[in-house]
Scaffold this motif. Structure first.
Motif, mmCIF file in Angstrom:
data_model
loop_
_atom_site.group_PDB
_atom_site.id
_atom_site.type_symbol
_atom_site.label_atom_id
_atom_site.label_comp_id
_atom_site.label_asym_id
_atom_site.label_seq_id
_atom_site.Cartn_x
_atom_site.Cartn_y
_atom_site.Cartn_z
ATOM 1 N N GLU A 1 16.736 11.366 23.437
ATOM 2 C CA GLU A 1 15.606 10.494 23.097
ATOM 3 C C GLU A 1 14.339 11.303 22.836
ATOM 4 O O GLU A 1 13.260 10.999 23.350
ATOM 5 C CB GLU A 1 15.390 9.443 24.190
ATOM 6 C CG GLU A 1 16.583 8.520 24.374
ATOM 7 C CD GLU A 1 16.323 7.397 25.369
ATOM 8 O OE1 GLU A 1 15.152 7.155 25.699
ATOM 9 O OE2 GLU A 1 17.301 6.779 25.819
ATOM 10 N N ILE A 2 14.488 12.332 22.016
ATOM 11 C CA ILE A 2 13.347 13.187 21.666
ATOM 12 C C ILE A 2 12.479 12.469 20.630
ATOM 13 O O ILE A 2 12.977 12.010 19.607
ATOM 14 C CB ILE A 2 13.830 14.535 21.093
ATOM 15 C CG1 ILE A 2 14.664 15.280 22.142
ATOM 16 C CG2 ILE A 2 12.656 15.384 20.646
ATOM 17 C CD1 ILE A 2 15.261 16.577 21.635
ATOM 18 N N THR A 3 11.184 12.379 20.875
ATOM 19 C CA THR A 3 10.280 11.683 19.959
ATOM 20 C C THR A 3 9.235 12.615 19.348
ATOM 21 O O THR A 3 8.235 12.164 18.804
ATOM 22 C CB THR A 3 9.564 10.528 20.687
ATOM 23 O OG1 THR A 3 8.876 11.042 21.843
ATOM 24 C CG2 THR A 3 10.553 9.465 21.116
ATOM 25 N N SER A 4 9.471 13.917 19.445
ATOM 26 C CA SER A 4 8.572 14.879 18.819
ATOM 27 C C SER A 4 8.510 14.590 17.319
ATOM 28 O O SER A 4 9.550 14.423 16.669
ATOM 29 C CB SER A 4 9.092 16.303 19.060
ATOM 30 O OG SER A 4 8.461 17.231 18.210
ATOM 31 N N VAL A 5 7.309 14.541 16.758
ATOM 32 C CA VAL A 5 7.134 14.158 15.354
ATOM 33 C C VAL A 5 7.955 15.002 14.378
ATOM 34 O O VAL A 5 8.657 14.457 13.520
ATOM 35 C CB VAL A 5 5.637 14.189 14.962
ATOM 36 C CG1 VAL A 5 5.477 13.938 13.454
ATOM 37 C CG2 VAL A 5 4.875 13.128 15.750
ATOM 38 N N PRO A 6 7.937 16.342 14.482
ATOM 39 C CA PRO A 6 8.738 17.135 13.537
ATOM 40 C C PRO A 6 10.236 16.829 13.633
ATOM 41 O O PRO A 6 10.939 16.815 12.619
ATOM 42 C CB PRO A 6 8.447 18.586 13.967
ATOM 43 C CG PRO A 6 7.132 18.528 14.659
ATOM 44 C CD PRO A 6 7.135 17.214 15.369
ATOM 45 N N ILE A 7 10.706 16.579 14.850
ATOM 46 C CA ILE A 7 12.128 16.289 15.033
ATOM 47 C C ILE A 7 12.475 14.912 14.485
ATOM 48 O O ILE A 7 13.493 14.729 13.807
ATOM 49 C CB ILE A 7 12.517 16.400 16.521
ATOM 50 C CG1 ILE A 7 12.452 17.861 16.963
ATOM 51 C CG2 ILE A 7 13.909 15.833 16.759
ATOM 52 C CD1 ILE A 7 12.804 18.093 18.410
ATOM 53 N N SER B 1 17.797 18.980 30.823
ATOM 54 C CA SER B 1 16.693 18.017 30.843
ATOM 55 C C SER B 1 15.414 18.677 30.336
ATOM 56 O O SER B 1 14.333 18.106 30.424
ATOM 57 C CB SER B 1 16.480 17.488 32.269
ATOM 58 O OG SER B 1 16.254 18.566 33.164
ATOM 59 N N ASN B 2 15.573 19.869 29.793
ATOM 60 C CA ASN B 2 14.420 20.630 29.307
ATOM 61 C C ASN B 2 13.886 20.003 28.020
ATOM 62 O O ASN B 2 14.641 19.679 27.112
ATOM 63 C CB ASN B 2 14.838 22.085 29.055
ATOM 64 C CG ASN B 2 13.656 23.008 28.911
ATOM 65 O OD1 ASN B 2 12.732 22.715 28.178
ATOM 66 N ND2 ASN B 2 13.683 24.128 29.622
ATOM 67 N N ARG B 3 12.566 19.855 27.920
ATOM 68 C CA ARG B 3 11.942 19.272 26.732
ATOM 69 C C ARG B 3 10.721 20.092 26.300
ATOM 70 O O ARG B 3 9.739 19.537 25.827
ATOM 71 C CB ARG B 3 11.499 17.824 27.018
ATOM 72 C CG ARG B 3 12.591 16.867 27.408
ATOM 73 C CD ARG B 3 13.541 16.570 26.257
ATOM 74 N NE ARG B 3 14.512 15.544 26.612
ATOM 75 C CZ ARG B 3 15.629 15.774 27.261
ATOM 76 N NH1 ARG B 3 15.938 17.005 27.640
ATOM 77 N NH2 ARG B 3 16.475 14.786 27.536
ATOM 78 N N ASP B 4 10.791 21.416 26.443
ATOM 79 C CA ASP B 4 9.625 22.221 26.093
ATOM 80 C C ASP B 4 9.624 22.562 24.603
ATOM 81 O O ASP B 4 10.528 22.207 23.850
ATOM 82 C CB ASP B 4 9.555 23.496 26.946
ATOM 83 C CG ASP B 4 10.742 24.425 26.742
ATOM 84 O OD1 ASP B 4 11.400 24.331 25.694
ATOM 85 O OD2 ASP B 4 11.013 25.247 27.649
ATOM 86 N N GLU B 5 8.584 23.272 24.175
ATOM 87 C CA GLU B 5 8.386 23.564 22.762
ATOM 88 C C GLU B 5 9.518 24.399 22.173
ATOM 89 O O GLU B 5 9.895 24.225 21.006
ATOM 90 C CB GLU B 5 7.055 24.300 22.570
ATOM 91 C CG GLU B 5 6.545 24.289 21.135
ATOM 92 C CD GLU B 5 6.311 22.888 20.606
ATOM 93 O OE1 GLU B 5 6.618 22.663 19.415
ATOM 94 O OE2 GLU B 5 5.859 22.017 21.382
ATOM 95 N N GLU B 6 10.069 25.303 22.976
ATOM 96 C CA GLU B 6 11.161 26.138 22.494
ATOM 97 C C GLU B 6 12.389 25.291 22.160
ATOM 98 O O GLU B 6 13.083 25.548 21.167
ATOM 99 C CB GLU B 6 11.523 27.201 23.537
ATOM 100 C CG GLU B 6 12.512 28.230 23.021
ATOM 101 C CD GLU B 6 12.812 29.334 24.020
ATOM 102 O OE1 GLU B 6 13.375 30.360 23.601
ATOM 103 O OE2 GLU B 6 12.483 29.170 25.221
#
Length: 290
Positions: free
Chosen positions: A159-165, A126-131
């Motif tokens: 459901e990652i919504t980070s822009v680069p991803i 459930s980790n969603r950090d920068e790494e």
């Protein structure tokens, strides 16, 4: 029978020893003595024995006690041993979360299956950090398509919504690999409007030569396109597709829209005459009629 099998664990033949491990795994279950024996075998001089021991250890319930053994084998000289360790660690959320740092450190392993195992482990956490975001972005552009496919599916599942991803995921639509496209389209559907697919990209996959891709593109389009009029227009056009499965998907999606898709009714009535299209057309007509 266990006694003779235990003796086989020290046999001079690697084949015999491996067979003994596999046989004992089904008989010894989760006993502490067996787990301890497997942990010892996991550092055996022979790679085949280390690999067999890790697979057997993965089959026990004593996952926490053996966690350090799996992590330690991630740096093994033998790729089959590293793979067994990575797969075992990614088998559950508890293991994957506990060993996440170590798993991320091998995401550039030369073996594609190991990189894929890292992706599977990431998806379990459930980790969603920068790494995590950095690792996923890298894996989305992996040189092996099976790893890219796994990473694409993971983005949708997480459901990652980070822009680069999201950008990297959207760029996957430029691929010609069917497996990549069939993974990317559902993941983008999950993200919906946040996927920011360009019209040219969507148009390209909607016109793909492969019916499987066109069908997936239609489903995706209904989730990411905000202009309902455009959605209905594209779906009606798809009712004339050369493949009956694509026509069926389009009809079903029109039925999901309901009364607002009533301009599709004339074409849907025509489809009733086709054996391939009858069920989908009838279902869509009933849904549109309310």
């Amino acid at each position: 029978a266990i006694g003779p099998l235990n003796e086989c664990l020290t046999d001079s033949s690697i084949i015999v020893r491996t067979a003994a491990i596999n046989a004992l795994a089904s008989q010894n279950g989760n006993s502490q003595e067996w787990v301890s024996k497997l942990e010892t075998l996991a550092v055996d001089a022979q790679p085949a024995i280390r690999q067999a021991a890790l697979v057997a250890l993965d089959g026990t319930d004593d996952t926490e006690a053996s966690l350090e053994v799996f992590v330690d084998r991630l740096s093994d000289d033998d790729e089959t041993v590293r793979l067994a360790a990575a797969v075992a660690l990614g088998r559950s959320e508890t293991r994957a979360t506990s060993a996440l740092g170590s798993l991320l450190s091998i995401r550039d392993d030369k073996l594609a299956d190991i990189r894929k195992a890292v992706v599977d482990a990431i998806a379990k956490t459930s980790n969603r950090d920068e790494e995590i975001f950095t690792a996923v972005t890298e894996l989305l552009s992996d040189r092996d398509s099976s790893v890219r496919v796994a990473a694409i599916k993971a983005v949708g599942d997480m459901e990652i919504t980070s822009v680069p991803i999201v950008t990297a995921l959207t760029d996957s639509l430029n691929s010609t690999d069917e497996n990549v496209l069939l993974a990317a389209l559902p993941s983008l559907s999950t993200l919906g409007a946040k996927s920011e697919i360009k019209s040219a990209q969507l148009s390209k996959v909607l016109q793909d030569q492969r019916s499987t891709v066109r069908a997936a593109a239609i489903k995706c389009m209904t989730k990411v396109e905000s202009d309902s009029g455009k959605v209905i227009s594209i779906l009606i056009k798809a009712l004339d597709d050369s493949d009956w499965t694509v026509r069926g998907v389009a009809a079903t999606e029109l039925g999901e829209i309901g009364a607002d898709a009533k301009q599709a009714v004339p074409r849907l009535f025509q489809m009733l005459a086709s054996e391939d299209d009858t069920d989908a057309a009838r279902g869509a007509l009933r849904a549109i009629d309310g």
